[in-house]
Design an enzyme around this catalytic site. Structure first.
Site, mmCIF file in Angstrom:
data_model
loop_
_atom_site.group_PDB
_atom_site.id
_atom_site.type_symbol
_atom_site.label_atom_id
_atom_site.label_comp_id
_atom_site.label_asym_id
_atom_site.label_seq_id
_atom_site.Cartn_x
_atom_site.Cartn_y
_atom_site.Cartn_z
ATOM 1 N N ASP A 171 -6.022 -7.475 0.690
ATOM 2 C CA ASP A 171 -6.420 -6.453 1.500
ATOM 3 C C ASP A 171 -7.807 -6.726 2.220
ATOM 4 O O ASP A 171 -8.445 -7.953 1.881
ATOM 5 C CB ASP A 171 -6.858 -5.129 0.832
ATOM 6 C CG ASP A 171 -5.602 -4.351 0.375
ATOM 7 O OD1 ASP A 171 -4.695 -4.558 0.831
ATOM 8 O OD2 ASP A 171 -5.798 -3.910 -0.823
ATOM 9 N N LYS B 85 -6.504 -3.828 7.012
ATOM 10 C CA LYS B 85 -6.480 -3.514 8.501
ATOM 11 C C LYS B 85 -7.176 -4.442 9.400
ATOM 12 O O LYS B 85 -7.949 -5.173 9.123
ATOM 13 C CB LYS B 85 -7.324 -2.025 8.497
ATOM 14 C CG LYS B 85 -7.425 -1.581 9.914
ATOM 15 C CD LYS B 85 -8.378 -0.444 10.016
ATOM 16 C CE LYS B 85 -8.349 0.362 11.535
ATOM 17 N NZ LYS B 85 -9.036 1.450 11.457
ATOM 18 N N MET C 4 -14.594 7.173 0.157
ATOM 19 C CA MET C 4 -13.847 7.269 1.294
ATOM 20 C C MET C 4 -14.414 8.645 1.978
ATOM 21 O O MET C 4 -13.231 9.113 2.747
ATOM 22 C CB MET C 4 -12.480 7.086 1.219
ATOM 23 C CG MET C 4 -12.050 5.858 0.658
ATOM 24 S SD MET C 4 -10.393 5.629 0.202
ATOM 25 C CE MET C 4 -10.085 6.789 -1.007
#
Length: 494
Positions: free
Chosen positions: A32, A54, A166
């Site tokens: 990731d 991402k 988060m």
């Protein structure tokens, strides 16, 4: 076999020993977005790297897609590492990936990682438990898949310390929910952004004012929210050493960066790669191989860098040269670092100049080499022109081979140039690469900005300093002796 490995909170030194060992051995790594790409430097050259995080301007890959990639990769390679930030089972969807592997009867092993829920507050000086203040802690996600109106239904007032991951974009909602649940507005609260990284920021407050303080400090994601009495603590040692709490960026090869890290981290610094300098062989390698196979023709071999020593002896082994054939060869080195590197290969230096410069090395060789003796000088493509000039002017019989170049590659830490306390340069080629990445047209603006932010520049020697100065970047530290130890000693005084 698939290994689900926790990478830790971001700083490359916080992965486990087992996780690092597997990275060095694996055939493929699926990763990731990590805090730093330095961990990927440990994988083999032939290891396939597959990014599933991402990308700028793109959407996250769906978990189902990632599961399929893991399964396909496991069918292709013997040892696969699935590298995940933090710990695979702490909001890391490791359980979903294991379920997918089980359905395909693919064996797996989980390697725990240091979760950011504990480590990031801890390294910011906040304990999640403390006998007098908190006898429990709770790790809570501040972001869920559900509808917005139900997304915070799982959040409640808890005894002890609450750690939200988060959750920065929902900070206001989290604060409101906790107060409605009966949490005092005066409850100590801290927000830590980019924990363990060069751009780490910590904001302290209470539930009553934390939103405003975060807004004023321009805190950005990723961030961790800590709520509870322990959030008022700030357990940071101020007496470790001259570099306590300093963030040091390095422009250099992995070997040099690791050496700087060893020397500075014991004094409280955090060391990060800014520009990763990698050794790239040149076409002259063929001539070096020929010279090695005829090594008896040379009386001296001189080294101006640790890279040249490694390449020379690597090729020596590949050629199957018996070390006894070196009995008639003398070795010259430019300084203490190259002397130590040569000793690791089993050889003592016969000559090292008092001043650790290529000019002093060349002048010394001119004095000690006898008529008829030949010199082999494997070195960097962009090495010292002055060294070549001195040897040529004195008619030294030398085969000078530019066998490698050092090329710079940005790391994620490049984005934090203004956040460092010190940026160190370990070579003139590193200075050139830095300016190239910055853009000559941007150097003046960056120089003004870094002075305003009090970012100090350390250059390993005069050649490196001159390479920076020609573009308008002034080094604050230039050691008299051109080596890392003396550069760090000088940095203590700025």
């Amino acid at each position: 076999m698939v290994y689900l490995v926790g990478a830790g909170p971001g700083h490359p030194g916080l992965i486990t020993c087992k996780g690092l060992t597997l990275l060095k051995e694996c055939d493929a790594v699926i990763y990731d977005r990590l805090g730093t790409s330095e961990l990927l430097e440990y994988v083999r050259d032939d290891c396939e790297k597959i990014y599933v995080g991402k990308k700028a301007g793109a959407h996250y890959r769906k978990q189902e897609e990632i599961n399929e990639i893991i399964i396909k990769t496991a069918g292709k390679y013997k040892k696969v590492v699935r590298l995940k930030g933090g710990d695979p089972f702490v909001f890391g969807r490791g359980g979903e990936e294991i379920t997918a592997l089980q359905k395909e009867h693919i064996p797996f092993i989980v390697v725990p990682g240091v979760t950011s829920a504990i480590s990031v507050p801890e390294l910011a000086g906040i304990p999640v438990t403390h006998r007098e203040s908190s006898r429990s802690f709770h790790v809570i996600t501040g972001h869920t898949k559900g509808e917005a109106k139900n997304s915070l239904a799982h959040i409640h007032k808890e005894e002890g310390t609450s750690v939200f991951l988060m959750g920065l974009s929902h900070l206001g909602d989290i604060v409101d929910k906790l107060i409605k649940e009966g949490q005092s507005k005066d409850t100590p609260t801290a927000v830590i952004s980019n924990g363990t990284m060069p751009s780490q920021k910590v904001v302290y407050g209470t539930l009553n004012d934390i939103e405003e303080k975060v807004r004023e400090s321009k805190i950005s994601s990723p961030a961790i929210i800590v709520v509870g009495n322990t959030a008022a603590y700030h357990f940071i040692s101020e007496d470790i050493g001259a570099f306590s709490g300093k963030k040091v960026g390095v422009v250099g090869t992995k070997v040099l960066r690791d050496k700087i890290r060893i020397l500075l981290e014991d004094e409280g610094a955090s060391v990060f790669s800014v520009l990763d300098m990698r050794v790239v062989p040149s076409p002259k390698m063929e001539e070096l191989i020929s010279a090695i196979n005829n090594i008896e023709q040379y009386n001296w071999v001189a080294f101006t860098s640790q890279n040249s020593i490694k390449i020379f002896f690597d090729e020596l082994r590949k050629c199957g040269v018996d070390y006894r054939r070196l009995s008639g060869v003398k070795f010259a080195v430019v300084g203490s670092g190259t002397k130590a590197a040569l000793k690791k290969m089993g050889f003592e230096a016969d000559f090292m100049p008092q001043d650790y410069t290529t000019k002093a090395l060349a002048e010394g060789l001119v004095k000690i080499m006898k008529d008829g003796e030949r010199l082999l000088l494997p070195r960097a493509k962009r090495g010292s022109k002055e060294l070549v000039r001195i040897l040529n002017e004195n008619k030294i019989d030398a085969l000078i081979l530019p066998i490698y170049d050092v090329v710079g590659f940005r790391t994620e830490n490049w984005d934090y140039l203004d956040d460092f306390d010190i940026i160190t340069f370990a070579s003139a080629s590193g200075a050139e690469a830095f300016v190239h990445e910055l853009g000559i047209e941007n150097v003046h603006l960056w120089e003004e900005r870094r002075k305003k932010n009090n970012v100090k520049i350390g250059a390993i020697g005069m050649l490196t300093s001159q390479a920076l100065e020609q573009y308008g970047i002034h080094a604050d530290c230039i050691p008299k002796q051109c080596d890392i130890e003396n550069m760090i000693e000088e940095l203590r005084n700025i």
